[in-house]
Design a protein around this motif. Sequence first.
Motif, PDB file in Angstrom:
ATOM      1  N   ASN A  34     -54.961  -9.542 -22.823  1.00  0.00           N
ATOM      2  CA  ASN A  34     -54.131 -10.156 -23.845  1.00  0.00           C
ATOM      3  C   ASN A  34     -52.725  -9.597 -23.791  1.00  0.00           C
ATOM      4  O   ASN A  34     -52.446  -8.603 -23.135  1.00  0.00           O
ATOM      5  CB  ASN A  34     -54.723  -9.895 -25.235  1.00  0.00           C
ATOM      6  N   LYS A  49     -46.958  -9.474 -29.153  1.00  0.00           N
ATOM      7  CA  LYS A  49     -47.501 -10.329 -30.202  1.00  0.00           C
ATOM      8  C   LYS A  49     -46.643 -10.302 -31.452  1.00  0.00           C
ATOM      9  O   LYS A  49     -46.547 -11.282 -32.179  1.00  0.00           O
ATOM     10  CB  LYS A  49     -48.920  -9.876 -30.568  1.00  0.00           C
ATOM     11  N   ASP A  60     -50.160   2.170 -27.383  1.00  0.00           N
ATOM     12  CA  ASP A  60     -49.337   0.978 -27.587  1.00  0.00           C
ATOM     13  C   ASP A  60     -49.099   0.755 -29.078  1.00  0.00           C
ATOM     14  O   ASP A  60     -47.990   0.420 -29.509  1.00  0.00           O
ATOM     15  CB  ASP A  60     -50.035  -0.234 -26.965  1.00  0.00           C
ATOM     16  N   THR A  61     -50.148   0.952 -29.885  1.00  0.00           N
ATOM     17  CA  THR A  61     -50.008   0.801 -31.337  1.00  0.00           C
ATOM     18  C   THR A  61     -49.015   1.811 -31.892  1.00  0.00           C
ATOM     19  O   THR A  61     -48.165   1.477 -32.727  1.00  0.00           O
ATOM     20  CB  THR A  61     -51.376   0.980 -32.021  1.00  0.00           C
ATOM     21  N   THR A 110     -49.483  -7.550 -25.194  1.00  0.00           N
ATOM     22  CA  THR A 110     -49.421  -6.274 -25.888  1.00  0.00           C
ATOM     23  C   THR A 110     -49.152  -6.499 -27.362  1.00  0.00           C
ATOM     24  O   THR A 110     -48.678  -7.562 -27.776  1.00  0.00           O
ATOM     25  CB  THR A 110     -48.298  -5.393 -25.324  1.00  0.00           C
ATOM     26  N   VAL A 111     -49.453  -5.467 -28.146  1.00  0.00           N
ATOM     27  CA  VAL A 111     -49.145  -5.540 -29.574  1.00  0.00           C
ATOM     28  C   VAL A 111     -47.671  -5.812 -29.772  1.00  0.00           C
ATOM     29  O   VAL A 111     -47.262  -6.579 -30.640  1.00  0.00           O
ATOM     30  CB  VAL A 111     -49.550  -4.218 -30.268  1.00  0.00           C
ATOM     31  N   ASP A 145     -60.316  -5.935 -32.768  1.00  0.00           N
ATOM     32  CA  ASP A 145     -59.650  -5.848 -31.471  1.00  0.00           C
ATOM     33  C   ASP A 145     -58.321  -5.107 -31.540  1.00  0.00           C
ATOM     34  O   ASP A 145     -57.516  -5.175 -30.610  1.00  0.00           O
ATOM     35  CB  ASP A 145     -59.420  -7.256 -30.901  1.00  0.00           C
ATOM     36  N   HIS A 146     -58.068  -4.388 -32.646  1.00  0.00           N
ATOM     37  CA  HIS A 146     -56.801  -3.669 -32.747  1.00  0.00           C
ATOM     38  C   HIS A 146     -57.023  -2.259 -33.294  1.00  0.00           C
ATOM     39  O   HIS A 146     -58.048  -1.961 -33.906  1.00  0.00           O
ATOM     40  CB  HIS A 146     -55.811  -4.433 -33.632  1.00  0.00           C
ATOM     41  N   LYS A 176     -60.402   2.011 -34.386  1.00  0.00           N
ATOM     42  CA  LYS A 176     -60.383   0.631 -33.921  1.00  0.00           C
ATOM     43  C   LYS A 176     -61.042  -0.270 -34.950  1.00  0.00           C
ATOM     44  O   LYS A 176     -62.184  -0.057 -35.352  1.00  0.00           O
ATOM     45  CB  LYS A 176     -61.101   0.498 -32.576  1.00  0.00           C
ATOM     46  N   GLU A 200     -51.555  -2.010 -22.496  1.00  0.00           N
ATOM     47  CA  GLU A 200     -51.489  -2.993 -23.565  1.00  0.00           C
ATOM     48  C   GLU A 200     -52.685  -2.870 -24.504  1.00  0.00           C
ATOM     49  O   GLU A 200     -53.818  -2.657 -24.076  1.00  0.00           O
ATOM     50  CB  GLU A 200     -51.418  -4.406 -22.985  1.00  0.00           C
ATOM     51  N   ASN A 201     -52.393  -2.985 -25.805  1.00  0.00           N
ATOM     52  CA  ASN A 201     -53.401  -2.946 -26.869  1.00  0.00           C
ATOM     53  C   ASN A 201     -54.143  -1.618 -26.970  1.00  0.00           C
ATOM     54  O   ASN A 201     -55.187  -1.537 -27.603  1.00  0.00           O
ATOM     55  CB  ASN A 201     -54.422  -4.079 -26.709  1.00  0.00           C
ATOM     56  N   SER A 259     -57.358  -4.807 -21.277  1.00  0.00           N
ATOM     57  CA  SER A 259     -57.253  -6.082 -21.974  1.00  0.00           C
ATOM     58  C   SER A 259     -56.354  -7.003 -21.187  1.00  0.00           C
ATOM     59  O   SER A 259     -55.396  -6.565 -20.563  1.00  0.00           O
ATOM     60  CB  SER A 259     -56.680  -5.871 -23.381  1.00  0.00           C
TER      61      SER A 259
END
Length: 310
Positions: free
Chosen positions: A46, A52, A84-85, A48-49, A175-176, A172, A79-80, A44
């Motif tokens: 974007n 954000k 990461d979560t 990272t969680v 997107d998370h 999932k 990331e993501n 990704s």
Amino acid sequence: MTLKMIQGEIRFGAFLLLLGVCVLVLLGWSCSSAAGKRTSPVKSDNKTVAQKNSHKASRNQPIESTAPKTSGPTIEIKENSPSDTVKVFYDRLRENRFKDALILTNLRPAVEGLSDREVSDLGVDFRKLAGMVPEKMPINGEIMTGNEATVTVRMPDPKTGKPEISELQLRKNGDHWVLLVADAEGEKRVRKEGKNYFFSLRMDVHHEEAKAMLNRISKAQAVYSLQNKGKYADLRTLVQKGYVPTDALSVESTGYKYDVALAYDQSTYTALATPAEYGKSGTLSFALKIRRGVEPELVSRDVKGNSLNG
């Protein structure tokens, strides 16, 4: 403590803290062991969680840590990714941001609507739980298959001190990634009841514990009767003699008011359990009636918080 303890609508045992159990299970302590291996992480561009959702940590007094010393992740956390979560979940726990942490789980519909007062009413010592989280979580594996993932954490067993591999399951959503705490049936109930879910579960637990306490009182009375020529005792006497736990005299840990209504000659009795706060700590009132020559009779009814004595 295993994940099965909270699956099937997350049934909790006596005096366990509702949200606290969820947190401890997700800490991975004493979960079933299985070696994990890592596959290619999700790519990704974007943030990272963690980026954000970064906020300032709680400004409360420092929390005394009871967490084991760990060396941190042994895999690269992309990331993501599911890892990461999991990392962000643990970071939020350490920062004393428990609602924000549990929002990363499939309990989100039951958590996001809770006010700070309601979280407090659930009776969870979150600061103590925060101290159980290592500063660097030893995440050591990640497996992804489509929209499902398993992240493994290598943690010392709290009893033996030996390292064990614990698994966390994720799914999932868009997107998370979401940590899975409740099973399919439990998740349906979470979506249906929203923030009332935990309070409903707490009442279910209190109902079961009320029946268990009345059974305990019945056994205590049997012992007392044998030692006192067939006579029974009031509740405080049973507690003072150590036959019944002191919790029976307090509503804080049980959510119920207990009493023993004795006959004038102490030859029979009725053990009673009444909700301390109708609609919050319970809805059912209970009575265990003991009469000579008759089998004990346990009855329960919703009488709007009134006692069944009479």
